[in-house]
Design a protein around this motif. Structure first.
Motif, short mmCIF file in Angstrom:
data_model
loop_
_atom_site.label_atom_id
_atom_site.label_comp_id
_atom_site.label_asym_id
_atom_site.label_seq_id
_atom_site.Cartn_x
_atom_site.Cartn_y
_atom_site.Cartn_z
N GLU A 175 5.68 14.30 9.63
CA GLU A 175 5.04 13.71 10.82
C GLU A 175 5.44 14.49 12.08
OE1 GLU A 175 4.35 8.91 9.88
OE2 GLU A 175 6.04 9.53 11.13
N LYS A 215 -0.55 7.68 13.46
CA LYS A 215 -0.60 9.05 12.90
C LYS A 215 -1.74 9.86 13.51
CE LYS A 215 1.53 8.11 8.31
NZ LYS A 215 2.28 9.32 7.93
N CYS A 227 0.09 -0.04 9.52
CA CYS A 227 0.63 1.32 9.32
C CYS A 227 0.22 1.88 7.96
CB CYS A 227 2.15 1.31 9.42
SG CYS A 227 2.81 0.56 10.91
N ASN A 228 0.27 1.04 6.93
CA ASN A 228 -0.13 1.50 5.60
C ASN A 228 -1.63 1.66 5.48
OD1 ASN A 228 2.22 2.11 4.14
ND2 ASN A 228 2.65 -0.05 3.80
N LYS A 259 4.53 4.07 1.67
CA LYS A 259 3.54 5.11 1.95
C LYS A 259 3.50 6.18 0.85
CE LYS A 259 2.75 4.68 6.91
NZ LYS A 259 3.20 5.07 8.26
N VAL A 260 4.44 6.14 -0.08
CA VAL A 260 4.44 7.08 -1.20
C VAL A 260 4.26 6.32 -2.53
CG1 VAL A 260 5.88 8.69 -2.50
CG2 VAL A 260 5.76 8.87 -0.01
N LEU A 282 -2.24 7.89 -2.90
CA LEU A 282 -1.48 8.22 -1.68
C LEU A 282 -1.08 9.69 -1.63
CD1 LEU A 282 0.67 4.99 -1.63
CD2 LEU A 282 -0.83 5.72 0.23
N ALA A 306 8.75 9.15 11.64
CA ALA A 306 9.61 8.71 10.53
C ALA A 306 10.00 9.85 9.60
CB ALA A 306 8.88 7.63 9.72
N THR A 307 9.22 10.94 9.61
CA THR A 307 9.45 12.00 8.63
C THR A 307 9.38 13.37 9.29
OG1 THR A 307 7.10 12.29 8.11
CG2 THR A 307 8.27 10.60 6.87
N HIS A 324 -0.61 -5.06 7.12
CA HIS A 324 0.31 -4.08 7.71
C HIS A 324 -0.47 -2.82 8.05
CE1 HIS A 324 4.29 -1.63 7.24
NE2 HIS A 324 3.81 -1.61 8.45
N LYS A 377 4.21 6.56 13.55
CA LYS A 377 3.90 6.31 12.14
C LYS A 377 2.79 5.27 11.98
CE LYS A 377 7.40 2.72 11.35
NZ LYS A 377 6.56 1.53 11.21
N THR A 378 2.58 4.42 12.99
CA THR A 378 1.53 3.41 12.91
C THR A 378 0.15 4.04 12.92
OG1 THR A 378 2.90 1.76 14.00
CG2 THR A 378 0.51 1.41 14.09
N ASP A 384 -8.81 8.78 6.17
CA ASP A 384 -8.86 10.13 6.72
C ASP A 384 -9.21 10.11 8.19
OD1 ASP A 384 -8.28 11.60 4.34
OD2 ASP A 384 -10.27 11.09 3.60
N ARG A 417 -1.93 11.66 8.21
CA ARG A 417 -2.11 10.92 6.96
C ARG A 417 -1.41 11.67 5.83
NH1 ARG A 417 -3.68 11.73 2.57
NH2 ARG A 417 -4.69 13.67 3.14
N GLU A 451 8.15 1.38 4.79
CA GLU A 451 7.22 2.49 4.62
C GLU A 451 7.88 3.75 4.08
OE1 GLU A 451 4.84 2.82 8.39
OE2 GLU A 451 5.68 0.81 8.53
N HIS A 452 9.14 3.98 4.50
CA HIS A 452 9.79 5.24 4.10
C HIS A 452 11.16 5.00 3.47
CE1 HIS A 452 6.67 7.58 6.00
NE2 HIS A 452 6.71 6.74 7.01
N ASN A 499 -2.65 4.98 6.96
CA ASN A 499 -2.23 6.08 6.08
C ASN A 499 -3.16 6.26 4.89
OD1 ASN A 499 -0.30 8.15 5.23
ND2 ASN A 499 0.25 6.71 3.60
N LEU A 500 -4.03 5.28 4.63
CA LEU A 500 -4.99 5.38 3.53
C LEU A 500 -6.33 5.95 3.97
CD1 LEU A 500 -4.11 1.95 1.90
CD2 LEU A 500 -3.96 4.16 0.74
N ASN A 503 4.31 12.26 4.65
CA ASN A 503 5.39 11.30 4.39
C ASN A 503 6.61 11.93 3.74
OD1 ASN A 503 3.85 9.11 5.45
ND2 ASN A 503 2.61 9.18 3.61
#
Lengths: 329, 329
Positions: A50, A27, A299-300, B243-244, B304, A46-47, A297, A24-25, A306, A325, B272-273, A303-304, A328
């Motif tokens: 993912e 991706k 990881c976030n 993340k959402v 997001l 995490a999902t 952070h 998740k860090t 591309d 990316r 994050e989740h 995720n922002l 989630n």
């Protein structure tokens, strides 16, 4: 980044711990491949989405370290994943064990234990009953897992690592897999109670790890390159705000990120497209200057984006897609 | 959402104010089209890449309300945009006026004035000198603009609106365009000092606007649908985290978002989740239940997501792409 990857791989190997890094860090398929090449036992995600991205990317051993609920669309996707890769999922209740058995079928599961973070997970004393219920529901219980997230405060990692070890002993001393580990505690996990670690952030590191003392500036492998667009007095404004850095700020953080080249500077305010940086007694850099910002952070932040631009020896050499990316759900 | 759009359009019309809504909130062509159809004078954007997305989407009057610096790649893109649409850009220094003139050529500019938010912008008393310098550099100075962002605190909007009016009077009483307005102050802007408003959030609203008293629950047009995955005591965990929802949390916010159907509940922790929701004396909803969450800051939440799912009469009827998602450079 390569040094961070090797250091964690060696640390795990030396202590006989399986390393199952949290994807998740980053991706990112290219980084995950390096982790596996260096001996990782598999990936943590995490999902479900993912897991789908990494399964499609050729990774065949995935653990969704999350108390998944098999909502209608998700159940079908989980069934497909379980047919495609060696899949493990988390559970933290009899209800979820039974709902998964009904909606998806028998799965390899790990029981989540609360080691002090007080988010999801059962109390260690209740783990044995859930292990039994999950087995009865038809699942194959592969072990237990915990996330000692209360390690995220200054001075807290040592105690969190002890709490994690204690929870593992109390919850399932004979469990095949006893999985723990956050980046702040991963290097503190001794042999014995924990036999698998799942750190994520260690690959890239960030301002939170700097302020926790978990890493040095030389270990911070991801920065945002931002341009000074305005200044007044000892402050400069750069064009990276919460839509690029993320808005994370834990209570103890000294700002909204840090600047490796200006360790005394602080990001005192943030909007979507502005970060306000205070330079103390120094004059701030000039308009048009490009500054490197380590987000709080990472990881976030990832995720922002591309793509990640890859530097080697100070030069851009490649561009890697953030393949998961927005994955989630 | 349609009601919010009409209400702001009418409020601006009644007071003879031009409405130039900020598209950074929705980043969505379908919503921007509705704004123009209801009489908006044009769109406001925050970045060159947002401007590119909306220019390519057919919008021909765009204001980049930001003190842009013409970095090499950006200068070429600005030149192309200025040839494609009626473009205005923000400046807040002689340096940026001259750098833009050299790198891009003459542009339509608005001078940014600091009305109390203390982010970018010149002091009102310094606006006249910058207007003169920008004209001398070759630009066509169309007016002045400000963002009274210090409206974002309980009880603050009224004073911020007064500060905004005062700054406009002090900075450029004879400027053709005197542009202001945040969602909390937009409806307070009187006729006179301000003649254009640029609210963004009003289209969708969010938990921050609820807690500021700027809108009611019926006005909150975007929510995240999240599933309860875990619970203990009076707490439930849903599968939507930073993340959402985004990680925004201003000092006065009561949590990391709010639940329209449970106004007494508070999101006391976020990862994050995971969002951890405390339900007070009520028992939390059951695992598998779907809850609607209003994020704190909807602009970051939209950024997001790849798509918005459109509901009408309680039913999903369409899917709109977040066309400018990630367009933050």
């Amino acid at each position: 980044m390569d040094r961070n990857l090797r250091a964690m791989a060696s640390a795990a190997q030396e202590r006989g711990l399986a390393l199952r890094p949290h994807a998740k860090t980053h991706k990112c398929l290219e980084i995950a491949r390096r982790q596996i090449e260096l001996g990782a036992a598999g990936l943590t995600v995490a999902t479900v989405s993912e897991a789908e991205v990494f399964a499609d990317g050729g990774f065949d051993d995935l653990f969704i370290a999350y108390p998944i609920w098999p909502s209608p669309g998700r159940a079908e996707r989980l069934r497909r994943l379980a047919g495609q890769v060696a899949l493990r999922v988390g559970i933290d209740s009899v209800e979820s064990a039974e709902a998964l058995a009904t909606a998806v079928g028998p799965l390899d599961v790990l029981v989540e234990v609360d080691s002090g973070h007080h988010r999801s997970g059962v109390r260690p004393a209740d783990a044995a009953a859930l292990i039994e219920a999950a087995s009865k529901a038809g699942h194959s219980v592969r072990g237990i897992f915990t996330f000692p997230g209360h390690s995220y405060a200054p001075g807290a990692p040592e105690q969190a690592a002890l709490d994690e070890a204690r929870a593992m002993v109390d919850a399932g001393p004979h469990a095949e897999v006893r999985s723990g580990g956050s980046t702040p505690t991963a290097r503190l996990a001794g042999t014995g109670p924990v036999n698998e670690i799942r750190p994520g952030v260690y690959v890239l590191n960030d301002a939170q790890q700097i302020e926790l003392g978990t890493c040095d500036w030389a270990d911070v492998a991801l920065t945002v390159h931002a341009t000074v667009v305005s200044r007044s007095g000892n402050r400069a404004i750069v064009d990276a705000g919460s839509k690029v850095l993320g808005a994370d700020r834990l209570a103890w953080a000294t700002g909204f990120g840090r600047l490796p080249e200006f360790p005394g500077a602080r990001i005192v305010a943030q909007s979507e497209h502005h970060a306000t940086i205070e330079f103390g007694d120094e004059a701030p850099p000039a308009r048009g200057d490009i500054l490197r910002v380590a987000p709080n952070h990472v990881c976030n932040t990832v995720n922002l984006a591309d793509d990640l631009i890859v530097f080697s020896g100070g030069e851009p050499v490649d561009r890697w897609r953030v393949a998961a990316r927005g994955a989630n759900t």
